[in-house]
Every structure is written in C-alpha cells, then in structure tokens.
Design an enzyme around this catalytic site. Structure first.
Site, PDB file in Angstrom:
ATOM      1  N   HIS A  39       0.872  -1.180   0.000  1.00  0.00           N
ATOM      2  CA  HIS A  39       0.000   0.000   0.000  1.00  0.00           C
ATOM      3  C   HIS A  39       0.911   1.233   0.000  1.00  0.00           C
ATOM      4  O   HIS A  39       2.041   1.176   0.512  1.00  0.00           O
ATOM      5  CB  HIS A  39      -0.839  -0.061   1.278  1.00  0.00           C
ATOM      6  CG  HIS A  39      -1.879   0.987   1.414  1.00  0.00           C
ATOM      7  ND1 HIS A  39      -1.610   2.253   1.855  1.00  0.00           N
ATOM      8  CD2 HIS A  39      -3.214   0.953   1.201  1.00  0.00           C
ATOM      9  CE1 HIS A  39      -2.739   2.955   1.897  1.00  0.00           C
ATOM     10  NE2 HIS A  39      -3.725   2.184   1.507  1.00  0.00           N
TER      11      HIS A  39
ATOM     12  N   ASP B 187       3.146  -4.662   7.934  1.00  0.00           N
ATOM     13  CA  ASP B 187       1.924  -3.874   7.789  1.00  0.00           C
ATOM     14  C   ASP B 187       0.752  -4.838   8.014  1.00  0.00           C
ATOM     15  O   ASP B 187       0.439  -5.665   7.156  1.00  0.00           O
ATOM     16  CB  ASP B 187       1.885  -3.266   6.377  1.00  0.00           C
ATOM     17  CG  ASP B 187       0.570  -2.546   6.094  1.00  0.00           C
ATOM     18  OD1 ASP B 187      -0.371  -2.666   6.909  1.00  0.00           O
ATOM     19  OD2 ASP B 187       0.482  -1.879   5.048  1.00  0.00           O
TER      20      ASP B 187
ATOM     21  N   GLN C 141      -4.426  -5.313   7.016  1.00  0.00           N
ATOM     22  CA  GLN C 141      -5.428  -6.267   6.503  1.00  0.00           C
ATOM     23  C   GLN C 141      -5.313  -7.630   7.167  1.00  0.00           C
ATOM     24  O   GLN C 141      -6.103  -8.522   6.840  1.00  0.00           O
ATOM     25  CB  GLN C 141      -5.281  -6.426   4.974  1.00  0.00           C
ATOM     26  CG  GLN C 141      -5.470  -5.153   4.179  1.00  0.00           C
ATOM     27  CD  GLN C 141      -6.905  -4.620   4.186  1.00  0.00           C
ATOM     28  OE1 GLN C 141      -7.836  -5.271   4.665  1.00  0.00           O
ATOM     29  NE2 GLN C 141      -7.091  -3.412   3.679  1.00  0.00           N
TER      30      GLN C 141
ATOM     31  N   LYS D  39     -10.474  -0.680  10.522  1.00  0.00           N
ATOM     32  CA  LYS D  39     -10.670  -1.858   9.668  1.00  0.00           C
ATOM     33  C   LYS D  39     -11.036  -3.081  10.501  1.00  0.00           C
ATOM     34  O   LYS D  39     -11.223  -4.165   9.977  1.00  0.00           O
ATOM     35  CB  LYS D  39      -9.390  -2.146   8.884  1.00  0.00           C
ATOM     36  CG  LYS D  39      -9.065  -1.080   7.842  1.00  0.00           C
ATOM     37  CD  LYS D  39      -7.910  -1.544   6.984  1.00  0.00           C
ATOM     38  CE  LYS D  39      -7.228  -0.429   6.244  1.00  0.00           C
ATOM     39  NZ  LYS D  39      -8.006   0.138   5.167  1.00  0.00           N
TER      40      LYS D  39
ATOM     41  N   CYS E 227      -4.910   2.574  -3.488  1.00  0.00           N
ATOM     42  CA  CYS E 227      -3.657   3.060  -2.876  1.00  0.00           C
ATOM     43  C   CYS E 227      -2.526   2.045  -3.061  1.00  0.00           C
ATOM     44  O   CYS E 227      -1.671   1.892  -2.173  1.00  0.00           O
ATOM     45  CB  CYS E 227      -3.831   3.409  -1.397  1.00  0.00           C
ATOM     46  SG  CYS E 227      -5.058   4.656  -1.100  1.00  0.00           S
TER      47      CYS E 227
HETATM   48  N1  C6P Z   1      -6.309   0.326   2.769  1.00  0.00           N
HETATM   49  C1  C6P Z   1      -8.157   0.021   1.238  1.00  0.00           C
HETATM   50  O1  C6P Z   1      -9.247   0.342   0.754  1.00  0.00           O
HETATM   51  P1  C6P Z   1      -4.914   3.656   6.987  1.00  0.00           P
HETATM   52  O2  C6P Z   1      -5.532   4.440   5.885  1.00  0.00           O
HETATM   53  O3  C6P Z   1      -3.689   4.322   7.498  1.00  0.00           O
HETATM   54  O4  C6P Z   1      -5.871   3.248   8.046  1.00  0.00           O
HETATM   55  O5  C6P Z   1      -4.455   2.267   6.335  1.00  0.00           O
HETATM   56  C2  C6P Z   1      -3.531   2.270   5.306  1.00  0.00           C
HETATM   57  C3  C6P Z   1      -3.299   0.892   4.781  1.00  0.00           C
HETATM   58  C4  C6P Z   1      -2.059   0.312   4.951  1.00  0.00           C
HETATM   59  N2  C6P Z   1      -1.804  -0.924   4.525  1.00  0.00           N
HETATM   60  C5  C6P Z   1      -2.737  -1.676   3.913  1.00  0.00           C
HETATM   61  C6  C6P Z   1      -2.401  -3.060   3.491  1.00  0.00           C
HETATM   62  C7  C6P Z   1      -4.023  -1.139   3.717  1.00  0.00           C
HETATM   63  O6  C6P Z   1      -4.944  -1.881   3.112  1.00  0.00           O
HETATM   64  C8  C6P Z   1      -4.299   0.184   4.140  1.00  0.00           C
HETATM   65  C9  C6P Z   1      -5.638   0.806   3.879  1.00  0.00           C
HETATM   66  C10 C6P Z   1      -7.641   0.772   2.442  1.00  0.00           C
HETATM   67  O7  C6P Z   1      -7.491  -0.914   0.791  1.00  0.00           O
HETATM   68  C11 C6P Z   1      -7.756   2.262   2.262  1.00  0.00           C
HETATM   69  S1  C6P Z   1      -6.725   2.853   0.969  1.00  0.00           S
END
Ligand code: C6P
Length: 409
Positions: free
Chosen positions: A123, A200, A203, A226, A365
């Site tokens: 991401h 990370d 997910q 999430k 993203c």
């Molecule tokens: N992915 C998606 O629709 P934040 O925005 O900081 O809470 O999470 C960022 C992030 C980091 N790593 C992974 C693997 C992610 O999937 C995400 C967030 C969302 O896939 C929003 S772009």
C-alpha cells in the site's frame, strides 16, 4: 461457526436500505469495516459519563477516562500477544504508525546508501514514507517482485536479502490481491540477513489471529477502523529495545518528562510517542471492538471469511470476461479484485451501487502494484465477519447485470 444472523443484528447500519429500498450489501470492509453497537455504545457512554482529558487531571472524570484509555491498550496487547502494554503505541492509523518507524527509527539509524527492502504489493503507506527517506537521507529501496499469479517471489526476496538490507517491510496481507505473505518465514530470513522487520498488519490483524511473539516481528502496524473500531486510531507495536532507542516522532504535551527553555527530556514508553491529547473515545472504541472480536474468536472469523472467499471465487468464475487478480483461495484473505473485459472498474462499481452493493474501484492506494499487472484500476469486493453467501449471490447477480448493461450499450 459464526451465527450470521445474530452477528448481523449487532450492526445497525446493515439493516439500512439504499437507493429506494435496495438492501445494503456492504462488500468494502477492506477500506473500512462497519461498527457493532457495542463499539458505538462504548464511545457514546464515555462521552456521556466519563469525558475528560487523560493523564492530566486528578479529578474523578480524568481518572475514569485515563483508566478506560489504558485498559484498551491492555486489550490490544493481549489481542496480538505483545509481551508488555508499553509496547503498544497509539497513533492515528497504520499510515502514521509506519511514518513513525520511518522517521523515528529510520532517520536515526539509516544513512545514505543503506538498503530498505519492501515488496511490489505494498500500500502507498508502506512506500511513500520510505521514498521520503530516499529524499531526506539518500537510502536505497528495492521491491520484492510479485509473480504473475499474485504471490510474492520468495527467491527474489532472498536475492534482495543477500544485499544486506537494514530494514525489511512488507504487508502481511495485500489489500488488492488478498495474498497472505509467509510472514514468519520472511521475518526469520530477514533477521538472518541482519535486517529488522516491519509488518503492515492493516489487513491481517482484523481478519485472522496475529501473534507478534510467534512472528517475531520488530514492528507491527494496524488500524482500528478496519477491525470494527472507530477511525482516528491506529497502533504501532514495537520491540522494547528498538522503541527505547528511538527518538520521539512528534513533540508536545504528554510525551515529555520535563521541559526547560534549554530543552526537554522525553517521557517513558509508550507516552514518548504519544504527543498531545490523543484519540480517547477512539481508544475506548477499539477496546470494545477487541472484546467483540475476541468473544467470537479470531479463528472463527478466519474460517467464516475463508468460506466466503472460496464461494466468491467459485461464483465469480461464472461471469464471462472476469479476470481475478490472485484467484487461488490458498493463503488468501477475503478480498477479490477483478476486471470485466474492458469495462471500466469505476463503471462496474457504480452499476453495482445502484443495486445497493458497495464495492471499491480504483488503484486502492497500490498504484505500483497495478502497474505490475499493466492495469490502471480494479474493482474490489472485500468480506468480513458480517457478510453472507446470499450477499455474494447478490454481488454476482449484480455483475451479470453490469455485463448486460454494457453489452447492450
Ligand atoms: N487500505 C483500502 O481500501 P490507513 O488508511 O492508514 O488506516 O491504512 C492504510 C493501509 C495500509 N496498509 C494496507 C495493506 C491497507 O490496506 C491500508 C488501507 C484501504 O485498501 C484504504 S486505501
């Protein structure tokens, strides 16, 4: 086995109707999950009964707020099996957690020419903070390749490790491919090559059991929103020796032991990294979300999503012209990113929306990953514990309708 109907009744939004009487089918939990009443109520109760700033007042409300905020930290530590509560740093989201590592650890311990190894399936939040260090320090970046079937190329990973990176960062589960990377093996290989590791978990932590001691990761980042919790709260787990060596990320109130005109002394962990008034209600919210998930059991959540994924992959293969990016249900979470012929992914999502089906379209993203597959965008359906096979059927029916609509057009 999860009791689907009982679970669905816990989520008020799931009974909503969309576009004049269409039942909401929410298949966008990878972007942000829905919230059960227990989370909404815990935050509401805090604001109605215990609202005050934390760590500052001696009055009753301040004490209650501080207790609730710290209890949530303890719940998070237990949830990911962190040895100590002080290894749980509250941030705003996964993105901020990764930036914290890049700026606090990276700026102190990396220098020009040092290598950071990431993967092509990251991401943006695990790419851009390192790009910033390329500009700030002159470090080098390498990206472990993704195979055409959407897996990580472990041979390439090993080749990159031979170049002795200082840090290896990778997503536990891809938000596009759904691929679950062999984190434990990768961490062990990275350590053997002398690198520290950043996982990370945005997910992974919401969807299956994650144990930081078993993984032996140095850092783990994830987001509350999430995993049934509110927005505005993220977590960074770190190993104690590393967190102790790192300098604060942001400066201000609460992160100091002492301030003089001539300088400051940072606070103890974890407060050293928590500057200013934090997201108090949100911490209480994630605490309630963790109670809810723990009661269901993360093993059961994982099994439920696996069943949905297997069913979803079978059913989507019935739709002519569909290409799924990683169609293998093994080592894959509840995410299906796909294209249908030359129909634009945004159009697919828009037509589905008219039937009340919420999916996401775009590069999610993960623009460099889409570049690997030579496509600008995909449509993505993602599942969570409250989704059902009936909803997948509705989604597939919706895809047939999309086809009909654009073929006719
Ligand atoms: N992915 C998606 O629709 P934040 O925005 O900081 O809470 O999470 C960022 C992030 C980091 N790593 C992974 C693997 C992610 O999937 C995400 C967030 C969302 O896939 C929003 S772009």
């Amino acid at each position: 086995m999860l009791d689907e109907q009982k679970i669905r009744a816990d989520f008020p939004i799931l009974s909503r109707e969309i576009h004049a009487g269409k039942k909401l089918v929410y298949l966008d939990s990878a972007a942000s999950s829905q919230k059960p009443s227990v989370v909404i109520d815990a935050m509401d109760h805090y604001y109605r009964h215990s609202n005050a700033n934390i760590h500052r007042g001696v009055h009753k409300l301040a004490e209650e707020a501080t207790d609730l905020y710290e209890q949530a930290r303890k719940k998070i530590a237990v949830f990911i099996n962190a040895p100590k509560q002080k290894q749980i740093i509250y941030t705003r989201n996964t993105t901020e957690s990764i930036n914290l590592v890049a700026q606090s650890w990276g700026r102190k311990f990396l220098k020009a020419g040092d290598l950071v190894v990431l993967t092509q399936m990251e991401h943006h939040s695990n790419i851009v903070p390192w790009h910033m260090l390329v500009a700030q320090l002159g470090i080098r970046l390498e990206f472990t390749r993704v195979t055409p079937d959407g897996k990580l190329d472990l041979d390439h990973f090993k080749q990159l490790l031979a170049q002795e990176p200082k840090l290896v960062g990778f997503t536990h589960m891809s938000n596009v491919l759904g691929t679950i990377n062999p984190a434990k093996e990768m961490i062990s290989l990275a350590h053997a090559a002398g690198a520290i590791t950043l996982v990370d978990g945005a997910q992974s932590v919401p969807h299956f059991p994650v144990d930081v001691q078993d993984l032996d990761c140095d850092f783990l980042a994830f987001s509350s929103h999430k995993m049934l919790g509110p927005t505005g709260l993220g977590v960074l787990y770190g190993k104690l020796d590393l967190l102790r060596q790192m300098d604060p990320f942001l400066g201000g109130g609460d992160m100091i032991k002492e301030v003089k005109f001539s300088g400051f002394t940072p606070n103890e962990l974890p407060y050293k990294f928590e500057a200013g008034t934090p997201s108090i209600a949100e911490a209480i919210g994630i605490g309630a979300a963790i109670d809810y998930l723990s009661e269901l059991g993360m093993d059961s959540v994982e099994v439920h999503e696996q069943n949905l994924l297997t069913y979803g992959l079978e059913r989507i293969s019935e739709v002519p012209g569909v290409t799924v990016f990683n169609a293998d249900p093994r080592n894959k979470g509840g995410v299906i990113a796909f294209t249908i012929g030359s129909i634009h992914p945004h159009d697919v999502a828009q037509v589905l929306d008219r039937s009340g089906i919420a999916v996401r379209a775009g590069h999610h993203c993960a623009q460099p990953l889409h570049e690997v597959f030579s496509i600008p965008a995909t449509t993505r359906a993602s599942f969570y514990l409250y989704n059902t096979k009936n909803e997948i059927d509705a989604f597939i029916e919706g895809l047939f309708a999309v086809q009909k609509y654009f073929m006719a057009g």
